[in-house]
Scaffold this motif. Structure first.
Motif, PDB file in Angstrom:
ATOM      1  N   UNK A  43      -0.477  -5.449 -10.153  1.00  0.00           N
ATOM      2  CA  UNK A  43       0.294  -4.275 -10.990  1.00  0.00           C
ATOM      3  C   UNK A  43       0.398  -3.087 -11.002  1.00  0.00           C
ATOM      4  N   UNK A  44      -0.972  -2.161 -10.236  1.00  0.00           N
ATOM      5  CA  UNK A  44      -0.444  -1.248  -9.081  1.00  0.00           C
ATOM      6  C   UNK A  44       0.785  -1.204  -8.443  1.00  0.00           C
ATOM      7  N   UNK A  45       1.617  -1.895  -7.387  1.00  0.00           N
ATOM      8  CA  UNK A  45       2.936  -2.239  -6.622  1.00  0.00           C
ATOM      9  C   UNK A  45       3.992  -1.735  -7.725  1.00  0.00           C
ATOM     10  N   UNK A  46       4.269  -2.825  -8.538  1.00  0.00           N
ATOM     11  CA  UNK A  46       5.285  -3.113  -9.472  1.00  0.00           C
ATOM     12  C   UNK A  46       5.579  -2.154 -10.445  1.00  0.00           C
ATOM     13  N   UNK A  47       4.178  -1.593 -10.931  1.00  0.00           N
ATOM     14  CA  UNK A  47       4.212  -0.471 -12.186  1.00  0.00           C
ATOM     15  C   UNK A  47       3.813   0.680 -11.815  1.00  0.00           C
ATOM     16  N   UNK A  48       3.994   0.768 -10.555  1.00  0.00           N
ATOM     17  CA  UNK A  48       3.298   2.470 -10.032  1.00  0.00           C
ATOM     18  C   UNK A  48       4.063   3.157  -8.756  1.00  0.00           C
ATOM     19  N   UNK A  49       3.707   2.115  -7.659  1.00  0.00           N
ATOM     20  CA  UNK A  49       4.113   2.741  -6.400  1.00  0.00           C
ATOM     21  C   UNK A  49       5.188   2.355  -5.806  1.00  0.00           C
ATOM     22  N   UNK A  50       6.193   1.509  -6.386  1.00  0.00           N
ATOM     23  CA  UNK A  50       6.463   0.809  -5.667  1.00  0.00           C
ATOM     24  C   UNK A  50       8.795   1.417  -5.821  1.00  0.00           C
ATOM     25  N   UNK A 173       2.873  -2.416   4.691  1.00  0.00           N
ATOM     26  CA  UNK A 173       1.479  -2.518   4.016  1.00  0.00           C
ATOM     27  C   UNK A 173       1.013  -4.226   4.255  1.00  0.00           C
ATOM     28  N   UNK A 174       0.312  -3.993   4.070  1.00  0.00           N
ATOM     29  CA  UNK A 174       0.119  -5.435   4.454  1.00  0.00           C
ATOM     30  C   UNK A 174      -1.285  -4.860   3.519  1.00  0.00           C
ATOM     31  N   UNK A 175      -1.544  -5.860   2.397  1.00  0.00           N
ATOM     32  CA  UNK A 175      -2.952  -6.579   1.442  1.00  0.00           C
ATOM     33  C   UNK A 175      -3.411  -7.636   2.296  1.00  0.00           C
ATOM     34  N   UNK A 176      -4.716  -7.408   1.990  1.00  0.00           N
ATOM     35  CA  UNK A 176      -5.631  -8.245   2.082  1.00  0.00           C
ATOM     36  C   UNK A 176      -6.805  -8.619   1.032  1.00  0.00           C
ATOM     37  N   UNK A 177      -5.974 -10.461   0.231  1.00  0.00           N
ATOM     38  CA  UNK A 177      -6.693 -10.164  -0.876  1.00  0.00           C
ATOM     39  C   UNK A 177      -8.424 -11.361  -0.693  1.00  0.00           C
ATOM     40  N   UNK A 217      -9.445   3.498  -6.581  1.00  0.00           N
ATOM     41  CA  UNK A 217      -9.200   3.246  -5.371  1.00  0.00           C
ATOM     42  C   UNK A 217      -7.729   2.574  -4.996  1.00  0.00           C
ATOM     43  N   UNK A 218      -7.640   1.330  -5.344  1.00  0.00           N
ATOM     44  CA  UNK A 218      -5.983   1.176  -4.846  1.00  0.00           C
ATOM     45  C   UNK A 218      -5.244   2.334  -5.205  1.00  0.00           C
ATOM     46  N   UNK A 219      -5.071   3.142  -6.074  1.00  0.00           N
ATOM     47  CA  UNK A 219      -3.601   3.868  -6.223  1.00  0.00           C
ATOM     48  C   UNK A 219      -4.130   5.128  -4.798  1.00  0.00           C
ATOM     49  N   UNK A 220      -5.464   5.978  -4.750  1.00  0.00           N
ATOM     50  CA  UNK A 220      -6.007   6.328  -4.052  1.00  0.00           C
ATOM     51  C   UNK A 220      -5.498   6.008  -3.035  1.00  0.00           C
ATOM     52  N   UNK A 222      -3.310   3.766  -1.972  1.00  0.00           N
ATOM     53  CA  UNK A 222      -1.523   3.952  -1.223  1.00  0.00           C
ATOM     54  C   UNK A 222      -1.437   5.360  -1.354  1.00  0.00           C
ATOM     55  N   UNK A 223      -1.986   6.590  -2.104  1.00  0.00           N
ATOM     56  CA  UNK A 223      -1.585   7.939  -2.133  1.00  0.00           C
ATOM     57  C   UNK A 223      -1.528   8.360  -0.637  1.00  0.00           C
ATOM     58  N   UNK A 224      -3.030   7.996   0.197  1.00  0.00           N
ATOM     59  CA  UNK A 224      -3.219   8.604   1.085  1.00  0.00           C
ATOM     60  C   UNK A 224      -1.878   7.561   2.067  1.00  0.00           C
ATOM     61  N   UNK A 225      -2.247   6.383   1.973  1.00  0.00           N
ATOM     62  CA  UNK A 225      -1.257   5.686   2.609  1.00  0.00           C
ATOM     63  C   UNK A 225       0.643   6.493   2.862  1.00  0.00           C
ATOM     64  N   UNK A 226       1.292   6.947   1.746  1.00  0.00           N
ATOM     65  CA  UNK A 226       2.132   7.726   1.285  1.00  0.00           C
ATOM     66  C   UNK A 226       2.300   9.336   2.112  1.00  0.00           C
ATOM     67  N   UNK A 227       1.040   9.738   2.292  1.00  0.00           N
ATOM     68  CA  UNK A 227       1.021  11.084   2.743  1.00  0.00           C
ATOM     69  C   UNK A 227       0.986  10.622   4.198  1.00  0.00           C
ATOM     70  N   UNK A 228       0.001  10.040   5.335  1.00  0.00           N
ATOM     71  CA  UNK A 228      -0.260  10.090   6.282  1.00  0.00           C
ATOM     72  C   UNK A 228       1.224   9.632   7.584  1.00  0.00           C
ATOM     73  N   UNK A 229       1.560  10.267   8.535  1.00  0.00           N
ATOM     74  CA  UNK A 229       2.454  10.006   9.169  1.00  0.00           C
ATOM     75  C   UNK A 229       2.163   9.920  11.108  1.00  0.00           C
ATOM     76  N   UNK A 230       2.265   8.991  10.899  1.00  0.00           N
ATOM     77  CA  UNK A 230       0.934   8.448  12.439  1.00  0.00           C
ATOM     78  C   UNK A 230       1.422   7.325  13.024  1.00  0.00           C
ATOM     79  N   UNK A 231       2.674   6.395  12.449  1.00  0.00           N
ATOM     80  CA  UNK A 231       3.764   5.527  13.371  1.00  0.00           C
ATOM     81  C   UNK A 231       2.276   4.647  13.520  1.00  0.00           C
ATOM     82  N   UNK A 232       1.791   4.062  12.195  1.00  0.00           N
ATOM     83  CA  UNK A 232       0.966   2.837  12.489  1.00  0.00           C
ATOM     84  C   UNK A 232       1.371   1.630  11.560  1.00  0.00           C
TER      85      UNK A 232
END
Length: 277
Positions: A43-50, A173-177, A217-220, A222-232
């Motif tokens: 839900x977070x990916x399809x309706x908010x993030x992607x 971005x890998x999500x482990x269920x 936690x999911x949206x926070x 994903x936001x952290x990932x968007x802001x991070x720029x460290x080639x990982x």
């Protein structure tokens, strides 16, 4: 800017769960347990993030989504229909002959499917290839891959992870269920994973350990990932509950690939309706 609030996303996830269970009930075939455990991140990916365009599913610059654990496709189909990739009436054709919605995602039949999946362990390698292509073509799209903790027992997962680190795929971005259950029992019984979060960190991923059912936690994250720029590359190690939202399915291995009967369906829908409030 966010497209949906956390509360809106919670409601969407509950609605996707209802659609997935209805599809499986009507088909009398499918995988409810893992569909429900992955619902919040989907839900977070399809309706908010992607960044996607349902009217142009093959848009070259779209973000990509790979459901490596392809057997839980009802939750992805529910999201695609809700986003407008195809009419919601198609959801009633799950696993029927000629349907665009087969038992595993088929990119040649279903709009919005970026790669056909089903054979476990292969989706991350496909995602690495897509992410690498994006880098080499100077594209800004990102690739989201959902893998199961049972699936992480496959060796190809780790070859792909190693490759992602080598090529500095920070667009992956890998999500482990991590619901701790697979077809034949718990992951510890079948083949212990030890600590998947630590494993991905050891393979050079930025790793984030979260409650996979906390939309906050999911949206926070994903936001952290968007802001991070460290080639990982990034790994979201999410603790989830198989069958989440339906009391008699939660943490029950028996609901890996079984459809509910009439009474079970009525109870499941009543409980999921409560989740919408």
């Amino acid at each position: 800017m966010r497209r949906k609030s956390v509360e809106e996303l919670k409601g969407i996830a509950a609605d996707l769960r209802k659609k997935a269970i209805t599809m499986i009930y009507e088909a009398q075939s499918g995988h409810p347990g893992g569909s429900l455990s992955a619902a919040d991140f989907v839900a977070a990916c399809y309706f908010d993030e992607m960044d996607i365009d349902p009217e142009n599913p093959k848009w070259e610059d779209r973000d990509r989504f790979i459901l490596s654990k392809g057997h839980v496709c009802p939750i992805q189909y529910a999201a695609l229909a809700s986003r407008g990739y195809f009419p919601e009436s198609e959801l009633h054709t799950l696993r029927k002959e000629g349907s665009i919605l087969q038992g595993h995602p088929d990119m040649k039949k279903c709009p919005g499917i970026d790669i056909s999946t089903g054979s476990l362990g292969q989706g991350l390698a496909c995602g690495v290839g897509m992410a690498l292509a994006g880098k080499r073509d100077n594209k800004n799209y990102r690739v989201f891959v959902v893998i199961g903790d049972g699936e992480a027992q496959e060796g190809e997962i780790w070859e792909a992870a190693n490759t992602a680190h080598k090529y500095e795929l920070d667009n992956l971005i890998v999500f482990i269920d991590n619901n701790n259950l697979q077809l034949d029992g718990t992951t510890d019984e079948v083949m212990p994973n030890i600590d998947l979060g630590q494993k991905f960190a050891a393979f050079g991923f930025d790793t984030y350990e979260i409650d996979g059912h906390s939309m906050e936690e999911i949206t926070k994250t994903l936001e952290m990932i968007r802001m991070r720029k460290n080639k990982k590359p990034h790994c979201i190690f999410a603790h989830t509950v198989k069958g989440k939202g339906v009391s008699f399915m939660e943490n029950e291995c028996s609901w890996h690939g079984v459809a509910p009967n009439d009474e079970e369906y009525k109870q499941a829908m009543a409980e999921l309706e409560g989740g919408l409030k």
